[in-house]
Design an enzyme around this catalytic site. Structure first.
Site, PDB file in Angstrom:
ATOM      1  CG  HIS A 103      35.095   3.063  78.525  1.00  0.00           C
ATOM      2  ND1 HIS A 103      36.179   2.947  79.355  1.00  0.00           N
ATOM      3  CD2 HIS A 103      35.524   3.792  77.478  1.00  0.00           C
ATOM      4  CE1 HIS A 103      37.209   3.591  78.843  1.00  0.00           C
ATOM      5  NE2 HIS A 103      36.835   4.109  77.700  1.00  0.00           N
TER       6      HIS A 103
HETATM    7  C1  LIG Z   1      38.726   5.891  73.990  1.00  0.00           C
HETATM    8  S1  LIG Z   1      39.446   5.632  72.418  1.00  0.00           S
HETATM    9  C2  LIG Z   1      40.221   4.047  72.602  1.00  0.00           C
HETATM   10  C3  LIG Z   1      41.440   3.884  71.736  1.00  0.00           C
HETATM   11  C4  LIG Z   1      42.207   2.593  71.982  1.00  0.00           C
HETATM   12  N1  LIG Z   1      41.430   1.439  71.600  1.00  0.00           N
HETATM   13  C5  LIG Z   1      42.664   2.516  73.415  1.00  0.00           C
HETATM   14  O1  LIG Z   1      42.308   1.554  74.111  1.00  0.00           O
HETATM   15  O2  LIG Z   1      43.395   3.418  73.869  1.00  0.00           O
HETATM   16  C6  LIG Z   1      38.098   5.304  71.355  1.00  0.00           C
HETATM   17  C7  LIG Z   1      38.490   5.301  69.907  1.00  0.00           C
HETATM   18  O3  LIG Z   1      37.328   5.007  69.152  1.00  0.00           O
HETATM   19  C8  LIG Z   1      37.435   5.715  67.934  1.00  0.00           C
HETATM   20  N2  LIG Z   1      36.107   5.870  67.353  1.00  0.00           N
HETATM   21  C9  LIG Z   1      35.060   6.549  67.857  1.00  0.00           C
HETATM   22  N3  LIG Z   1      34.011   6.474  67.036  1.00  0.00           N
HETATM   23  C10 LIG Z   1      34.402   5.730  65.975  1.00  0.00           C
HETATM   24  C11 LIG Z   1      33.751   5.298  64.795  1.00  0.00           C
HETATM   25  N4  LIG Z   1      32.491   5.629  64.564  1.00  0.00           N
HETATM   26  N5  LIG Z   1      34.434   4.516  63.936  1.00  0.00           N
HETATM   27  C12 LIG Z   1      35.741   4.176  64.185  1.00  0.00           C
HETATM   28  N6  LIG Z   1      36.405   4.557  65.288  1.00  0.00           N
HETATM   29  C13 LIG Z   1      35.747   5.330  66.180  1.00  0.00           C
HETATM   30  C14 LIG Z   1      38.037   7.048  68.340  1.00  0.00           C
HETATM   31  O4  LIG Z   1      38.646   7.697  67.227  1.00  0.00           O
HETATM   32  C15 LIG Z   1      39.014   6.634  69.414  1.00  0.00           C
HETATM   33  O5  LIG Z   1      40.321   6.465  68.921  1.00  0.00           O
END
Ligand SMILES: C[S@@+](CC[C@H](N)C(=O)[O-])C[C@H]1O[C@@H](n2cnc3c(N)ncnc32)[C@H](O)[C@@H]1O
Length: 346
Positions: free
Chosen positions: A255
């Site tokens: 999302h």
């Molecule tokens: C909205 S958070 C969700 C975290 C967790 N899965 C939760 O449900 O609370 C999205 C996560 O995606 C990670 N993220 C975003 N872009 C990324 C990338 N290119 N590679 C690895 N992780 C990424 C962010 O660091 C963040 O922790």
């Protein structure tokens, strides 16, 4: 403080999350009424399709979809396919020639910073300041900054404890034959932690970018689960994913993104899984017809403002999963307006 991850809360925190999740929705409606006069325009025409609205008001498709979903879920418009008309509520109170027009009621917030951001995102698909870190970086870039990442990971971690516990309970049968979960974009790893805490046979790998991977390692250690959960640092779009998993968890990740990035992540999910491997998508879902739930439509306004995504329906993800050879299962509620869908790789 040690937390017993097997102990669920007795109460449902939905309302407390809704107060925060709906933060941008009133200002988005104020923009529709006070800046666009959208409802009067639709009323004059009788009805309007999405493309006509987009062209007339110069609105981008991702935020327009979010605005229309908010209007539908609020009972202000009804949609037949792509054609929208006002309901009695919308016609009586949001059309400027009506004696019951409530436009002036929204005037005090029509130029608020949040409303200005909503108008920016509606017009350009990206607000000028994504209200992420103070330097004006977007949320995605801000997550690579140490201080911002720490605060936001703590935010996601605190909501994830109860949500993860209920998710772990409800997934029981689906993951009974799985051994190893790959938790992509796993944040603090709280969903891996709640899953392995409740399912003794499971191990997990959290894939996260820096600096969140370090925060995840600390959090896993705090729960004493370091022997069963490893944290891999990597970019989920550009790096190969760790192998060996028979289940991929995408929790509150899709999302954050638009359709091309979602397709990339589902394609990588397909590549990393063996036949029979499972995928779990956990977040806040819209109904397939996008008439609600209102709380999710409101949350989608927040997401469209601060991320590159919005809330989606099971049907929207189902099409992408099916395109990649997955057999898609039904939607299940969890707690606090969240839920999950599952799919199995053929
Ligand atoms: C909205 S958070 C969700 C975290 C967790 N899965 C939760 O449900 O609370 C999205 C996560 O995606 C990670 N993220 C975003 N872009 C990324 C990338 N290119 N590679 C690895 N992780 C990424 C962010 O660091 C963040 O922790």
């Amino acid at each position: 403080m040690t937390i017993d991850l097997k102990q669920n809360p007795a109460t449902n925190p939905a309302l407390l999350l809704r107060f925060r999740d709906r933060q941008y929705a009133p200002d988005m409606l104020a923009v529709a009424v006070g800046k666009l006069n959208l409802f009067s325009w639709i009323h004059q025409r009788g009805d309007a399709d999405t493309e006509a609205i987009a062209n007339h008001f110069s609105l981008a498709s991702r935020p327009l979809d979010v605005l229309l979903t908010l209007c539908r879920a609020s009972g202000l418009i009804e949609s037949a396919g792509d054609t929208h008309r006002l309901t009695d509520l919308g016609r009586e109170h949001l059309v400027d020639t009506s004696p019951w027009f409530l436009g002036p009621y929204y005037a005090p917030i029509v130029d608020s910073p949040i409303a200005q951001g909503c108008l920016q995102v509606l017009r350009h698909d990206r607000p000028a300041n994504w209200q992420a870190s103070e330097d004006g970086s977007d949320w995605h870039t801000s997550m690579m900054d140490e201080d911002f990442a720490q605060g936001f990971t703590a935010l996601m971690n605190c909501r994830g404890i109860a949500m993860g516990q209920v998710l772990a309970d409800k997934l029981g049968g689906f993951i009974a034959d799985c051994n190893h979960v790959l938790d992509v974009g796993g944040g603090s790893g709280i969903y891996s932690s709640t899953l392995v805490a409740k399912h003794d046979h499971l191990r997990a790998t959290v894939l996260e970018q820096a600096p969140v991977d370090r925060l995840a390692r600390e959090e896993v250690l705090r729960h004493g689960l370091q022997d069963r959960i490893t944290v891999a640092q990597g970019n989920m779009f550009t790096d190969p994913w760790p192998g060996g998993a028979d289940c991929v968890l995408l929790s509150n990740v899709l999302h954050d993104w638009d359709f091309p990035e979602i397709r990339t992540l589902i394609q990588k999910t397909c590549q990393v899984l063996p036949a029979g491997g499972r995928v779990i998508i956990h977040e806040a879902f819209l109904d397939d017809d996008k008439t609600g739930p209102l709380a999710v439509a409101e949350y989608s306004v927040l997401l469209v403002n601060i991320t590159q995504g919005k809330c989606y329906s099971p049907a929207e993800y189902g099409v992408i999963l099916a395109d990649h050879g997955f057999e898609v299962g039904p939607y299940h509620d969890t707690i606090a307006d969240r839920g999950f869908i599952t799919a199995i790789k053929r």
